[in-house]
Design a protein around this motif. Structure first.
Motif, PDB file in Angstrom:
ATOM      1  N   VAL A 146      20.225 -18.331 -98.876  1.00 42.11           N
ATOM      2  CA  VAL A 146      19.469 -17.201 -98.322  1.00 42.11           C
ATOM      3  C   VAL A 146      18.094 -17.167 -98.985  1.00 42.11           C
ATOM      4  O   VAL A 146      17.991 -17.134-100.220  1.00 42.11           O
ATOM      5  CB  VAL A 146      20.218 -15.876 -98.533  1.00 42.11           C
ATOM      6  N   ASP A 147      17.047 -17.167 -98.184  1.00 37.95           N
ATOM      7  CA  ASP A 147      15.689 -17.244 -98.706  1.00 37.95           C
ATOM      8  C   ASP A 147      15.224 -15.878 -99.201  1.00 37.95           C
ATOM      9  O   ASP A 147      15.345 -14.865 -98.491  1.00 37.95           O
ATOM     10  CB  ASP A 147      14.727 -17.747 -97.626  1.00 37.95           C
ATOM     11  N   TRP A 148      14.684 -15.863-100.421  1.00 42.50           N
ATOM     12  CA  TRP A 148      14.261 -14.590-101.012  1.00 42.50           C
ATOM     13  C   TRP A 148      13.092 -13.982-100.241  1.00 42.50           C
ATOM     14  O   TRP A 148      13.101 -12.793 -99.897  1.00 42.50           O
ATOM     15  CB  TRP A 148      13.886 -14.790-102.486  1.00 42.50           C
ATOM     16  N   ASP A 149      12.101 -14.777 -99.972  1.00 42.25           N
ATOM     17  CA  ASP A 149      10.868 -14.230 -99.396  1.00 42.25           C
ATOM     18  C   ASP A 149      11.051 -13.749 -97.962  1.00 42.25           C
ATOM     19  O   ASP A 149      10.457 -12.745 -97.552  1.00 42.25           O
ATOM     20  CB  ASP A 149       9.761 -15.289 -99.447  1.00 42.25           C
ATOM     21  N   LYS A 194      23.818 -14.438-105.857  1.00 39.28           N
ATOM     22  CA  LYS A 194      24.548 -15.611-105.378  1.00 39.28           C
ATOM     23  C   LYS A 194      23.999 -16.073-104.025  1.00 39.28           C
ATOM     24  O   LYS A 194      23.860 -17.276-103.780  1.00 39.28           O
ATOM     25  CB  LYS A 194      26.034 -15.279-105.245  1.00 39.28           C
ATOM     26  N   ALA A 195      23.697 -15.117-103.135  1.00 41.29           N
ATOM     27  CA  ALA A 195      23.161 -15.478-101.817  1.00 41.29           C
ATOM     28  C   ALA A 195      21.861 -16.250-101.964  1.00 41.29           C
ATOM     29  O   ALA A 195      21.617 -17.242-101.254  1.00 41.29           O
ATOM     30  CB  ALA A 195      22.949 -14.216-100.987  1.00 41.29           C
ATOM     31  N   VAL A 250      34.232 -16.798-102.860  1.00 40.65           N
ATOM     32  CA  VAL A 250      33.490 -16.104-103.915  1.00 40.65           C
ATOM     33  C   VAL A 250      32.936 -14.786-103.387  1.00 40.65           C
ATOM     34  O   VAL A 250      33.020 -13.739-104.044  1.00 40.65           O
ATOM     35  CB  VAL A 250      32.350 -16.999-104.443  1.00 40.65           C
ATOM     36  N   ARG A 251      32.361 -14.820-102.190  1.00 39.50           N
ATOM     37  CA  ARG A 251      31.809 -13.603-101.591  1.00 39.50           C
ATOM     38  C   ARG A 251      32.904 -12.558-101.385  1.00 39.50           C
ATOM     39  O   ARG A 251      32.708 -11.367-101.642  1.00 39.50           O
ATOM     40  CB  ARG A 251      31.138 -13.939-100.267  1.00 39.50           C
ATOM     41  N   TRP A 305      30.354  -4.964 -97.772  1.00 33.76           N
ATOM     42  CA  TRP A 305      30.030  -5.479 -96.428  1.00 33.76           C
ATOM     43  C   TRP A 305      28.875  -6.447 -96.590  1.00 33.76           C
ATOM     44  O   TRP A 305      27.880  -6.152 -97.257  1.00 33.76           O
ATOM     45  CB  TRP A 305      29.656  -4.295 -95.538  1.00 33.76           C
ATOM     46  N   TYR A 306      29.011  -7.627 -95.955  1.00 31.16           N
ATOM     47  CA  TYR A 306      27.988  -8.670 -96.055  1.00 31.16           C
ATOM     48  C   TYR A 306      27.689  -9.151 -94.645  1.00 31.16           C
ATOM     49  O   TYR A 306      28.596  -9.543 -93.905  1.00 31.16           O
ATOM     50  CB  TYR A 306      28.512  -9.817 -96.910  1.00 31.16           C
ATOM     51  N   ASP A 307      26.400  -9.097 -94.258  1.00 30.86           N
ATOM     52  CA  ASP A 307      26.038  -9.478 -92.892  1.00 30.86           C
ATOM     53  C   ASP A 307      24.544  -9.768 -92.853  1.00 30.86           C
ATOM     54  O   ASP A 307      23.837  -9.683 -93.878  1.00 30.86           O
ATOM     55  CB  ASP A 307      26.394  -8.357 -91.919  1.00 30.86           C
TER      56      ASP A 307
END
Length: 672
Positions: A233-236, A226-227, A283-284, A294-296
């Motif tokens: 949020v950029d994968w690379d 989802k991020a 959603v998160r 935990w999301y940060d």
């Protein structure tokens, strides 16, 4: 994923709830088949604009979903219902379906042939009910069905397929005794389904090939997915550099945990759905709730996702770093929590909410807390999450620590160790970070901390899992008794005639009632729902025609949606209203014509007709074909072009059911 449905190859399809312009009579028509409001033709069909609804997005393992209505219509004893359940591809054709809250079994070809754990009283099965599904492939297969062909105004583009939209489709026939086959009214369709996502741990999956993605219940994997796909949020640059750490957290979610009944299940799983318009934070939060997560982001901007587990090898905040602190031991009596009430959705209970035994913390306390985790579908996991709440609710110690710029180095850590010998309670404490704040000048970091419990993740299934909530299947029970009509009379309601019916049924509070009427003993029954409830009721029908041979009957439905047999018919004479008469009738002769004038009734009526004769005999008079209409009390003059001679005239008013008033007249005049 988009917030609203991207109909793609839908073309110009008219979508009943989801789309652009529909006839208002579509929904009215299907209600009418179940005895809902009836509309006269004069009320007409008119286009209405409906906004495209938000997407329905599935997350994790199987969950029950209804989605957004694409179309719902009924005519010529055919009913169709189509719903979009996921904006994307689902892993397989849904294995479970419900109509209302009845789980139904499908035979090969989609035919509904049984109700599972419910009354098999002919509902759905005797109505030729079928259910079909599409999984939302990039190039989907169009529904081809003779029932859909009856509604061509939905498919203005014959090539519409529904690419990249998972859908379910219901069709059925609408027999005259439709209440027996659809006792709950218009069937409400739902199913159990699960979507696919990219799990980087599976070497067979390609990040650039969505067709290689598989179903996954791992909440860390879904949070990362989802991020990347939805939260910017950029994968690379933000995910790939820390992929090893994210893999370790995802693998921890998959670790087996022993079950009380034997066997194991993964430590943390997720299963739910949300609207495309739901906020990122909501959603998160639901995902993190599934794993006490935990999301940060760390100080370099890399994504951090942590599954719920206590970490002991963590950075240390030493006394020389601390600029100030507030620390207290234990939990004040007024803040102590006695127990945690648990609520989750159980697949064994048709994905409805269930509450097992609460997690007891302190029998002497009085406060209660609730753990509501709708995206958790498993008893053991819900109780393990409740256990992890205990140190947060009733910590051994807690407080705040303030630091200067050195506090920035601890950003992104969920657990920290405090070593502050200046305060005995803080000499060596493992803490969980509850909140991190930065002062307005950017110079002070304040951490809100609670003492962690290293043993909180230990688990004894035999003593801690508890017992599942028992599922009680709906009993078939004894056949329902037919109700009895004790009295019925026609009553006036303004310009309409209705029938008031006194009826009795079983002495129970969960009954809802239906009336039906017909003309004569062989007419078609017109059914209508009533708002009355209970065992002894007075029911009022809708408008009925004025006839001497009207029949009425009643039925009731129980809270379990079982429908009773109908009562015996009851005879009613409904000819109780007289149609208002025209007034001020006059006739004036002229050359080759007679002018006939009258005043329309002061009460509602439908139209007026004229009769004419060459003698003063109403019985042999000829009715002129024109229906004359006008406003209440309005005066009108009609010219009758006729050969010379004397003529006699009469007028009558008629109501909407073509019942006439008494004739008014005669008046006479001659054409010259």
């Amino acid at each position: 994923m988009a917030d609203e449905w991207d109909w793609g190859d839908v073309g110009d399809v008219i979508v009943a709830v989801a789309a652009v312009a529909v006839a208002a009579s579509v929904e009215a028509g299907i209600r009418g088949l179940f005895g809902g409001d009836k509309q006269r033709a004069s009320q007409g069909m008119y286009p209405v604009k409906e906004g495209i609804p938000p997407t329905t997005n599935l997350v994790g393992d199987f969950t029950r979903v209804a989605g957004a209505l694409i179309m719902r219509d009924a005519q010529d004893q055919a009913m169709v219902n189509m719903q979009a359940i996921h904006a994307g591809r689902i892993a397989e054709v849904p294995p479970r379906y419900w109509l209302h809250d009845d789980e139904v079994q499908l035979a090969p070809g989609g035919y509904v042939d049984a109700v599972i754990d419910g009354p098999n009283d002919g509902r759905y099965t005797n109505a030729g009910t079928y259910i079909f599904a599409r999984t939302g492939l990039p190039t989907e297969t169009k529904y081809t069905d003779s029932f859909l062909d009856r509604f061509p105004y939905y498919w203005t583009d014959p090539n519409w397929r529904g690419d990249n939209i998972a859908t379910i489709y219901l069709r059925g026939i609408m027999p005259s005794n439709r209440r027996e086959y659809y006792p709950g009214g218009i069937p409400e369709l739902s199913c159990a389904a699960r979507a696919v996502c990219f799990d980087w741990r599976d070497v067979a999956q390609d990040i650039d090939d969505p067709m290689s993605w598989e179903a996954c219940a791992n909440p860390v994997v879904w949070t990362v997915f989802k991020a990347w796909r939805e939260w910017g949020v950029d994968w690379d640059t933000q995910i790939a550099p820390v992929l090893a750490d994210l893999t370790a957290e995802a693998d921890y979610c998959d670790e087996p945990v022993a079950l009380k009944a034997g066997g194991t299940e993964p430590r943390y799983r997720c299963a739910g759905w949300h609207y495309g318009t739901d906020s990122e934070s909501s959603v998160r939060s639901r995902l993190l709730d599934c794993m006490d997560g935990w999301y940060d982001f760390d100080r370099f901007g890399n994504l951090i996702v942590k599954a719920g587990r206590v970490e002991t090898d963590v950075p240390i905040i030493t006394a020389d770093m601390i600029e100030g602190w507030v620390w207290e031991h234990g939990t004040p009596t007024e803040d102590a929590v006695k127990e945690i009430v648990i609520k989750y959705q159980s697949p064994d209970h048709k994905y409805n909410d269930v509450s097992p035994d609460p997690w007891v913390i302190n029998e002497l306390a009085s406060r209660g807390e609730t753990l509501d985790v709708p995206w958790v579908k498993w008893l053991s996991q819900s109780r393990r999450l409740a256990k992890r709440m205990v140190p947060k609710l009733n910590p051994k110690s807690r407080g705040t620590v303030s630091m200067g710029r050195v506090g920035r180095t601890f950003k992104g850590y969920r657990y920290l160790r405090i070593q502050n010998p200046d305060e005995p309670l803080m000499a060596d404490v493992l803490c969980e970070v509850m909140q991190r704040d930065l002062s307005s000048d950017g110079g002070t970091y304040t951490y809100t901390l609670r003492e962690a419990e290293p043993a909180v993740d230990s688990w004894n299934a035999a003593t801690e899992e508890g017992d599942p909530v028992e599922y009680v299947a709906a009993a078939a029970g004894e056949p329902l008794a037919a109700p009895e009509i004790t009295d019925a009379d026609a009553v006036q309601d303004g310009t309409l005639v209705r029938v008031s019916i006194d009826a009795t049924g079983p002495d129970r509070t969960d009954l809802t009632w239906f009336t039906a009427w017909r003309v004569g003993s062989s007419g078609t029954w017109v059914e209508e729902a009533s708002s009355a409830s209970g065992g002894t009721v007075t029911l009022l029908t809708g408008s009925v025609p004025q006839v001497s041979n009207l029949e009425v009957r009643v039925m009731y439905r129980t809270g379990q949606e079982s429908l009773s047999p109908p009562s015996d018919p009851f005879d009613v004479n409904s000819t109780i209203l007289s149609v208002p008469e025209p007034t001020n009738l006059s006739a004036t002769g002229g050359v080759g014509q007679v002018n006939v004038s009258w005043r329309y009734p002061q009460q509602p009526f439908a139209y007026v007709k004229i009769k004419r004769n060459t003698t003063n005999n109403y019985g042999t008079a000829t009715e002129l074909g024109t229906e004359h209409t006008g406003g209440l009390g309005q005066t009108v003059t009609v010219t009758d072009t006729i050969s010379p001679g004397p003529y006699w005239y009469w007028v009558r008013a008629f109501d909407d059911d073509d019942n006439p008033s008494d004739p008014v007249g005669p008046v006479t005049a001659s054409s010259t």
